[in-house]
Design an enzyme around this catalytic site. Structure first.
Site, PDB file in Angstrom:
ATOM      1  N   SER A 184       0.843  -1.200   0.000  1.00  0.00           N
ATOM      2  CA  SER A 184       0.000   0.000   0.000  1.00  0.00           C
ATOM      3  C   SER A 184       0.872   1.241   0.000  1.00  0.00           C
ATOM      4  CB  SER A 184      -0.865   0.009   1.272  1.00  0.00           C
ATOM      5  OG  SER A 184      -1.454   1.284   1.457  1.00  0.00           O
TER       6      SER A 184
ATOM      7  N   TYR B 277      -1.624  -0.716  10.269  1.00  0.00           N
ATOM      8  CA  TYR B 277      -1.714  -1.030   8.830  1.00  0.00           C
ATOM      9  C   TYR B 277      -0.429  -0.615   8.106  1.00  0.00           C
ATOM     10  CZ  TYR B 277      -3.733  -1.019   4.078  1.00  0.00           C
ATOM     11  OH  TYR B 277      -3.988  -1.230   2.748  1.00  0.00           O
TER      12      TYR B 277
HETATM   13  P1  NAI Z   1     -11.397  -5.584   0.173  1.00  0.00           P
HETATM   14  O1  NAI Z   1     -11.743  -5.463   1.614  1.00  0.00           O
HETATM   15  O2  NAI Z   1     -12.399  -5.257  -0.877  1.00  0.00           O
HETATM   16  O3  NAI Z   1     -10.804  -7.033  -0.129  1.00  0.00           O
HETATM   17  C1  NAI Z   1      -9.926  -7.658   0.743  1.00  0.00           C
HETATM   18  C2  NAI Z   1      -9.960  -9.130   0.447  1.00  0.00           C
HETATM   19  O4  NAI Z   1      -9.124  -9.821   1.363  1.00  0.00           O
HETATM   20  C3  NAI Z   1     -11.354  -9.697   0.604  1.00  0.00           C
HETATM   21  O5  NAI Z   1     -11.611 -10.589  -0.453  1.00  0.00           O
HETATM   22  C4  NAI Z   1     -11.276 -10.435   1.931  1.00  0.00           C
HETATM   23  O6  NAI Z   1     -12.188 -11.494   2.021  1.00  0.00           O
HETATM   24  C5  NAI Z   1      -9.845 -10.922   1.895  1.00  0.00           C
HETATM   25  N1  NAI Z   1      -9.341 -11.285   3.215  1.00  0.00           N
HETATM   26  C6  NAI Z   1      -9.303 -10.526   4.329  1.00  0.00           C
HETATM   27  N2  NAI Z   1      -8.779 -11.237   5.343  1.00  0.00           N
HETATM   28  C7  NAI Z   1      -8.481 -12.457   4.840  1.00  0.00           C
HETATM   29  C8  NAI Z   1      -7.918 -13.625   5.398  1.00  0.00           C
HETATM   30  N3  NAI Z   1      -7.546 -13.688   6.671  1.00  0.00           N
HETATM   31  N4  NAI Z   1      -7.763 -14.703   4.589  1.00  0.00           N
HETATM   32  C9  NAI Z   1      -8.116 -14.673   3.296  1.00  0.00           C
HETATM   33  N5  NAI Z   1      -8.660 -13.584   2.715  1.00  0.00           N
HETATM   34  C10 NAI Z   1      -8.841 -12.502   3.493  1.00  0.00           C
HETATM   35  O7  NAI Z   1     -10.107  -4.674  -0.007  1.00  0.00           O
HETATM   36  P2  NAI Z   1      -9.271  -4.246  -1.303  1.00  0.00           P
HETATM   37  O8  NAI Z   1      -9.313  -2.793  -1.358  1.00  0.00           O
HETATM   38  O9  NAI Z   1      -9.609  -5.033  -2.482  1.00  0.00           O
HETATM   39  O10 NAI Z   1      -7.818  -4.663  -0.757  1.00  0.00           O
HETATM   40  C11 NAI Z   1      -6.989  -5.640  -1.372  1.00  0.00           C
HETATM   41  C12 NAI Z   1      -5.561  -5.378  -0.939  1.00  0.00           C
HETATM   42  O11 NAI Z   1      -5.167  -4.096  -1.421  1.00  0.00           O
HETATM   43  C13 NAI Z   1      -5.385  -5.360   0.580  1.00  0.00           C
HETATM   44  O12 NAI Z   1      -4.171  -5.978   0.912  1.00  0.00           O
HETATM   45  C14 NAI Z   1      -5.320  -3.876   0.880  1.00  0.00           C
HETATM   46  O13 NAI Z   1      -4.580  -3.621   2.048  1.00  0.00           O
HETATM   47  C15 NAI Z   1      -4.625  -3.344  -0.362  1.00  0.00           C
HETATM   48  N6  NAI Z   1      -4.847  -1.930  -0.602  1.00  0.00           N
HETATM   49  C16 NAI Z   1      -6.084  -1.421  -0.872  1.00  0.00           C
HETATM   50  C17 NAI Z   1      -6.245  -0.068  -1.104  1.00  0.00           C
HETATM   51  C18 NAI Z   1      -7.564   0.574  -1.421  1.00  0.00           C
HETATM   52  O14 NAI Z   1      -7.631   1.799  -1.515  1.00  0.00           O
HETATM   53  N7  NAI Z   1      -8.626  -0.162  -1.628  1.00  0.00           N
HETATM   54  C19 NAI Z   1      -5.101   0.842  -1.031  1.00  0.00           C
HETATM   55  C20 NAI Z   1      -3.850   0.203  -0.766  1.00  0.00           C
HETATM   56  C21 NAI Z   1      -3.746  -1.132  -0.565  1.00  0.00           C
END
Ligand code: NAI
Length: 250
Positions: free
Chosen positions: A144, A157
């Site tokens: 991130s 985070y």
């Molecule tokens: P989201 O909340 O839509 O998706 C996160 C995914 O991770 C979900 O499918 C969830 O079920 C899964 N997950 C969470 N804990 C888990 C576990 N213990 N085991 C297996 N799966 C698990 O979030 P998003 O935005 O798609 O995030 C994806 C990645 O991108 C994350 O690592 C987040 O930190 C990173 N990110 C997101 C940003 C944003 O603005 N949306 C910015 C920077 C990084």
């Protein structure tokens, strides 16, 4: 440049929603067979599996909590039995649990690290074991912009994502000679469920900080992930590349 991932097997953690969903879809459309790991979002993961298979691609939803060593072991056992290889690992699963430092509990700290840092460690260790036997592979870690740009309430985070960048760099140096490439991507504010509360609360202020004056789309992160997961990026090793509309550059 044409990216062709036909015949390759990819695992995308948290691959059923948000950025992970876009990565699963993009890798599948480039020809890879994708294991869509999910934890709680079974419906989303199974729907995505159907969508990819409906398009003529290969996909399989698989439930596992990436912070649980036993569940990760079982997932890799499934991959070994079912596919016998793993070419691409995208460590995408992540959570936020924001709190100001003074009120942050140890539980807030450790749960974020368990998913965001232990998860990639557990999955990468087992993926690397398979990749070494095959003679190579690619790991892309979804970190991130928070690794480099501080945000209130995000010490847990930011530390986990900064740790993931350092993990990627050290792992890359260790494994590049074995044909295993590890890189990280640093998304800024991307339009997903995770960023919805903060985008709703302070869209105007946030957009002022982003030179591109818009939030990013999950597909834009997935494009970079696919490039790093392909041979087209073979000389990129141990890097952390931002996809943030200029946020970290300003
Ligand atoms: P989201 O909340 O839509 O998706 C996160 C995914 O991770 C979900 O499918 C969830 O079920 C899964 N997950 C969470 N804990 C888990 C576990 N213990 N085991 C297996 N799966 C698990 O979030 P998003 O935005 O798609 O995030 C994806 C990645 O991108 C994350 O690592 C987040 O930190 C990173 N990110 C997101 C940003 C944003 O603005 N949306 C910015 C920077 C990084």
């Amino acid at each position: 440049m044409k990216i062709d991932l036909a015949g390759q097997v990819a695992l995308v953690t948290g691959g059923g929603r948000g950025i992970g969903r876009a990565c699963s879809l993009t890798l599948a459309r480039l020809g890879a067979t994708v294991i869509i790991n999910y934890w709680r979002s079974r419906d989303a993961a199974e729907e995505l599996e159907k969508e990819i298979v409906g398009e003529g691609g290969g996909a399989r939803a698989y439930q596992a909590d990436v912070s649980d060593p036993g569940a990760v072991d079982a997932m890799f056992q499934f991959i070994r039995q079912e596919y016998r290889r793993l070419d691409i690992l995208v460590n995408n699963a992540g959570i936020v649990q924001d709190a100001l430092l003074l009120s942050m509990t140890l539980q807030d700290w450790t749960s974020v690290h368990a998913t965001n840092l232990n998860g990639p460690f557990l999955c990468t260790r087992l993926a690397v074991e398979m990749m070494l036997r095959q003679g190579g592979g690619k790991v892309v870690n979804v970190a991130s912009a928070s690794a480099h740009v501080g945000g209130r309430g995000q010490t847990n985070y930011a530390a986990s994502k900064g740790g993931l960048v350092a993990f990627s760099r050290a792992g890359a140096v260790e494994l590049a000679r074995k044909g295993i490439r590890i890189n990280a991507v640093l998304p800024g504010f991307i339009e997903t469920d995770m960023s919805l509360p903060v985008r709703q609360q302070a869209a105007g202020k946030l957009l002022e900080r982003i030179p591109a004056r818009r939030f990013g789309r999950a597909g834009e992160v997935a494009n970079l992930v696919a490039f790093l997961a392909s041979d087209a990026s073979d000389y990129i090793v141990g890097q952390a590349i931002a996809v943030d509309g200029g946020l970290s550059a300003s």
